[in-house]
Design a protein around this motif. Structure first.
Motif, PDB file in Angstrom:
ATOM      1  N   SER A   1      15.154  17.564 -44.961  1.00 20.83           N
ATOM      2  CA  SER A   1      14.077  17.803 -45.947  1.00 20.83           C
ATOM      3  C   SER A   1      12.946  18.596 -45.300  1.00 20.83           C
ATOM      4  O   SER A   1      12.732  18.530 -44.083  1.00 20.83           O
ATOM      5  N   ASN A   2      12.240  19.339 -46.140  1.00 24.51           N
ATOM      6  CA  ASN A   2      11.141  20.202 -45.651  1.00 24.51           C
ATOM      7  C   ASN A   2      10.121  19.449 -44.803  1.00 24.51           C
ATOM      8  O   ASN A   2       9.585  19.992 -43.843  1.00 24.51           O
ATOM      9  N   GLN A   3       9.856  18.187 -45.180  1.00 23.32           N
ATOM     10  CA  GLN A   3       8.833  17.425 -44.448  1.00 23.32           C
ATOM     11  C   GLN A   3       9.295  17.057 -43.042  1.00 23.32           C
ATOM     12  O   GLN A   3       8.483  16.872 -42.152  1.00 23.32           O
TER      13      GLN A   3
ATOM     14  N   ASN B   1      13.061  19.835 -50.763  1.00 24.90           N
ATOM     15  CA  ASN B   1      12.082  18.745 -50.626  1.00 24.90           C
ATOM     16  C   ASN B   1      12.699  17.402 -50.269  1.00 24.90           C
ATOM     17  O   ASN B   1      12.103  16.612 -49.551  1.00 24.90           O
ATOM     18  N   ASP B   2      13.908  17.140 -50.794  1.00 30.38           N
ATOM     19  CA  ASP B   2      14.518  15.838 -50.502  1.00 30.38           C
ATOM     20  C   ASP B   2      15.756  15.964 -49.609  1.00 30.38           C
ATOM     21  O   ASP B   2      16.451  14.979 -49.365  1.00 30.38           O
TER      22      ASP B   2
END
Ligand SMILES: C[S@@+](CC[C@H](N)C(=O)[O-])C[C@H]1O[C@@H](n2cnc3c(N)ncnc32)[C@H](O)[C@@H]1O
Length: 286
Positions: free
Chosen positions: A195-197, A219-220
């Motif tokens: 995920s991007n984070q 994102n996920d």
């Protein structure tokens, strides 16, 4: 750094420098870098410790040691990596194939006992490592590798030729399987699933050297599975098998996505650390 010019002294010096830099694979890395620039192997270091190394080779060795000390993975420095006992060239647009991904090959072999696939599709082929390993194991099969990166595809073609499966493999640029007009017995994929984070928290060896296209799963982390599973019906044969590598915490989500797309999950395979690693999906019965 003052590099000694006798083989054994050189090896010991390089190893000590790498240890000082906190590199855990110091001995192995030193040996591989020596071999790259001189052709000498471990047996030569033991049997002929006094061999003199040419100045030009020493200059190149010093450059590579500095790259390694600065955190570049040794496979990137060598430009190649072993996978499934085969040699693969890599470049800045291919993922450095991971030993964990060999599990996908292993599960494919187990899943296909008694019904060898004739056609194999590898989505997000990168260096081509999964497809090429499978073509070596299934000598009657033909395979297609797809990637969005043209530069990765060039490397995959080179690897197919080097590993002598060139005539049974084709590589195409595309968004997953969207442009395909045929169906396959076996589909394998190790898509980007981080995920991007999480990307900014990855070790520097990954963040700085693996291509973002090979890592980022939205994102996920599930974007690639969502995209592939939405369309896979168009190119999986009835009775076909699809195997996906997944991240350690993605088992439930990928199973849900597969079931929402009308597939039954045959199994989820765990690695030696007990983490879910490969989701095995089937498309009806043959
Ligand atoms: C995790 S890497 C896997 C590479 C190789 N199969 C391996 O296991 O070492 C994912 C690959 O998917 C490719 N990729 C990313 N998005 C894609 C897309 N939309 N369509 C096709 N390939 C894509 C990347 O370029 C990368 O080569």
């Amino acid at each position: 750094m003052k590099f000694p010019d006798q083989l054994s002294d050189l090896y010991k010096y390089m190893q000590a420098e790498l240890v000082r830099a906190g590199i855990q694979t110091a001995s192995q890395d030193a040996r591989m870098i020596i071999q790259k620039h001189t052709g000498y192997e471990w047996a030569d270091i033991i049997a002929s410790p006094d061999i003199k190394i040419k100045k030009e080779a020493l200059i190149e060795i010093e450059k590579d040691i500095l790259r390694r000390i600065n955190g570049e993975p040794v496979s990137r420095i060598l430009g190649e990596r072993e996978f499934w006992g085969l040699k693969f060239k890599i470049n800045e647009e291919t993922l450095d194939p991971r030993p964990d991904t060999e599990m996908l090959v292993e599960i494919a072999l187990r899943s296909c006992v008694g019904k060898q696939p004739q056609t194999i599709l590898d989505l997000g082929t990168g260096s081509g490592c999964i497809l090429i390993a499978l073509l070596k194991e299934f000598p009657d099969a033909i395979g297609v590798g797809i990637d969005k990166s043209l530069s990765a595809l060039k490397i995959a073609r080179y690897n197919a030729k080097y590993n002598e499966v060139e005539e049974r493999s084709s590589f195409f640029c595309g968004f997953w399987g969207q442009a395909l007009n045929k169906k396959f017995d076996l589909i394998v994929s190790n898509p980007p699933y981080i995920s991007n984070q999480i990307i900014p928290t990855l070790p520097k060896e990954v963040q700085n050297y693996d291509p973002i296209l090979a890592l980022e799963g939205g994102n996920d982390g599930l974007k690639a599975y969502r995209d592939i599973l939405k369309e896979i019906n168009a190119y999986i044969k009835q009775g076909g098998i699809a195997l996906f590598e997944i991240g350690y915490d993605q088992q439930k989500d990928v199973m849900r996505l597969a079931e929402e797309s009308g597939f039954s999950v045959r199994d989820v395979h765990h690695d030696f650390a007990g983490q879910a690693r490969v989701v095995d999906i089937s498309c009806g019965d043959k």
